[in-house]
Design a protein around this motif. Structure first.
Motif, PDB file in Angstrom:
ATOM      1  N   ALA A 127     -12.774  37.767   6.457  1.00 23.53           N
ATOM      2  CA  ALA A 127     -12.649  39.074   7.115  1.00 23.53           C
ATOM      3  C   ALA A 127     -13.075  39.011   8.590  1.00 23.53           C
ATOM      4  CB  ALA A 127     -13.468  40.102   6.365  1.00 23.53           C
ATOM      5  N   ILE A 128     -14.096  38.211   8.873  1.00 28.09           N
ATOM      6  CA  ILE A 128     -14.586  38.154  10.277  1.00 28.09           C
ATOM      7  C   ILE A 128     -13.496  37.691  11.242  1.00 28.09           C
ATOM      8  CG2 ILE A 128     -16.208  36.977  11.801  1.00 28.09           C
ATOM      9  CD1 ILE A 128     -18.264  37.095   9.539  1.00 28.09           C
ATOM     10  N   VAL A 146      -2.627  45.108  23.379  1.00 25.98           N
ATOM     11  CA  VAL A 146      -1.649  46.206  23.406  1.00 25.98           C
ATOM     12  C   VAL A 146      -2.036  47.247  24.440  1.00 25.98           C
ATOM     13  CG1 VAL A 146      -0.674  48.100  22.047  1.00 25.98           C
ATOM     14  CG2 VAL A 146      -0.901  45.829  21.030  1.00 25.98           C
ATOM     15  N   LYS A 147      -3.332  47.573  24.475  1.00 26.21           N
ATOM     16  CA  LYS A 147      -3.771  48.572  25.447  1.00 26.21           C
ATOM     17  C   LYS A 147      -3.589  48.104  26.891  1.00 26.21           C
ATOM     18  CE  LYS A 147      -5.183  51.998  22.891  1.00 26.21           C
ATOM     19  NZ  LYS A 147      -4.530  53.334  23.031  1.00 26.21           N
ATOM     20  N   ALA A 183      -7.722  41.272  15.009  1.00 27.03           N
ATOM     21  CA  ALA A 183      -7.240  42.655  15.115  1.00 27.03           C
ATOM     22  C   ALA A 183      -7.749  43.303  16.406  1.00 27.03           C
ATOM     23  CB  ALA A 183      -7.685  43.442  13.893  1.00 27.03           C
ATOM     24  N   ALA A 184      -9.021  43.054  16.718  1.00 28.50           N
ATOM     25  CA  ALA A 184      -9.575  43.632  17.958  1.00 28.50           C
ATOM     26  C   ALA A 184      -8.879  43.072  19.194  1.00 28.50           C
ATOM     27  CB  ALA A 184     -11.076  43.370  18.010  1.00 28.50           C
TER      28      ALA A 184
END
Length: 412
Positions: free
Chosen positions: A17-18, A31-32, A24-25
């Motif tokens: 998960a890490i 994208v931003k 994901a971050a």
């Protein structure tokens, strides 16, 4: 056992998960940042209106005036030398520095007593030689009479003739010595060879002057000469005298130090036959009569005075004389269409230029144009401009605008 297995599974999921969270971050940040930033609208620039003063262009006949710098020189500068040696007995007041003198004046006198004595001795020797000649002629005449009667021999007659010839030679020598003594006595007085002025004095009363020792410098004052350098470009517009019968050219001289309004008028009478080795200029010789104003009572034109010479040259026909400040970068001007008030920059080729004007052929300038005289940062072709009215028009407009207010205040 089951609990240990669940713990292992949870540990594995946590380790998986890490990285997923990190990916994901990162993706979210990418994208931003990739989104196009909305820029604020750019402010609209202010419209800039070119403004300039203008001058009309007139077709004229332009007289070329060549200006050059020079220094006044005496046409005859002489160093006076003593022709005999002796002690200086007299020095004329006219032989002081700056003093005037006339032709024939005695400027310096050397003690003449030794030369008077030498002249007296020479004259006495002449008298003695003439007496010997007289006696020799008497003896010769007597011998010639006696030889006819054979009273004397022919040899005695020949000896008497030789004695007479020797006496004649002695008389001639004595006369020459008298003339030489008279000339030496005359040379004890140093005579002014022309009307002039003293530049320097190197002698004083009581000083011993040797033969050929300098006494001082003098120069003539009937006229002075000015050696004017004329460049190759300037010579094209001048008809300088080349031969002695060529007509002289008028020239005006002004003091280049004080910039006064005094003008001396002269004439260019000749040119030198050799160009200057360094500048390749041709020197024209101008002559100014009565430079010290002794006859005309005019202001003095002194020796070594720097002057500005103005020489009238040829007349350029059908040309336009542009003010020099309006010519940019030596050969660029800006014209203004008189009807549409648009700019027309162009290059020119000058026929003649001086400190005030740049002269171009009238055919080189389009008709219906005005000359822009105000410096502008840029002058694109076809740009509309606003003409700045002359100062007189601005003053009149201000006076007209202020007149009603004044009348209103007076009425109230």
């Amino acid at each position: 056992m089951p609990s240990n297995k669940s713990t292992k599974i949870l540990g594995i999921l946590f380790r998986i998960a890490i990285p997923c969270v990190i990916l994901a971050a990162g993706w979210f940040g990418f994208v931003k940042l990739a989104e196009q930033i909305k820029k604020p609208p750019e402010p609209q620039g202010k419209k800039f209106q070119l403004r300039s003063r203008v001058e009309p262009l007139e077709v004229v006949d332009y007289p070329v005036v060549v200006k050059t710098h020079a220094v006044v020189q005496p046409h005859n500068l002489v160093t006076l030398n003593a022709q005999v040696s002796g002690q200086v007995a007299k020095v004329s007041p006219s032989f002081e520095v700056g003093a005037y003198f006339s032709e024939g004046d005695v400027l310096v006198e050397i003690d003449p007593r030794d030369y008077e004595t030498a002249l007296s001795i020479a004259k006495s020797q002449l008298v003695a030689a003439e007496s010997e000649l007289k006696l020799a002629k008497v003896v010769e005449d007597r011998k010639l009479r006696l030889v006819e009667s054979n009273a004397v021999s022919q040899g005695e007659v020949d000896a008497a003739s030789a004695t007479r010839e020797q006496a004649e030679a002695n008389v001639a020598l004595a006369k020459t010595q008298v003339e030489q003594a008279e000339l030496a006595l005359e040379r004890t007085k140093v005579i002014a060879p022309f009307d002039g002025r003293v530049k320097s004095n190197m002698i004083g009363i009581g000083q011993l002057a040797g033969s050929n020792s300098p006494l001082g410098e003098i120069f003539a004052v009937d006229y002075v000469e000015v050696r004017l350098p004329i460049s190759g470009e300037q010579r094209e517009f001048l008809n300088l005298p080349e031969f002695s019968d060529d007509p002289p050219i008028d020239v005006e001289l002004r003091d280049s130090i004080s910039q006064s309004d005094v003008v001396w008028r002269g004439k260019i009478v000749r040119t030198e036959g050799v160009l200057d080795e360094d500048s390749r200029d041709l020197f024209a010789i101008a002559r100014v009569d009565d430079p010290f104003g002794r006859k005309s009572s005019g202001p003095p034109l002194r020796i070594s005075q720097p002057v500005i010479a103005s020489i009238e040259g040829t007349v350029l026909r059908d040309v336009i004389a542009l003010p020099r400040p309006a010519v940019r970068q030596l050969n660029n001007i800006v014209l203004v269409d008189q009807s549409e008030l648009t700019l027309l920059p162009m290059k020119i080729e000058a026929l003649w230029s001086d400190a005030e004007k740049v002269v171009v052929p009238a055919s080189a300038i389009p008709k219906g144009m005005l000359l822009a005289t105000t410096p502008m940062p840029f002058t694109p072709k076809g740009t509309k401009i606003e003409v700045i009215p002359p100062a007189e028009e601005v003053s009149a407009a201000i006076a007209d605008n202020s007149a009603p207010d004044t009348e209103t205040k007076t009425t109230n």
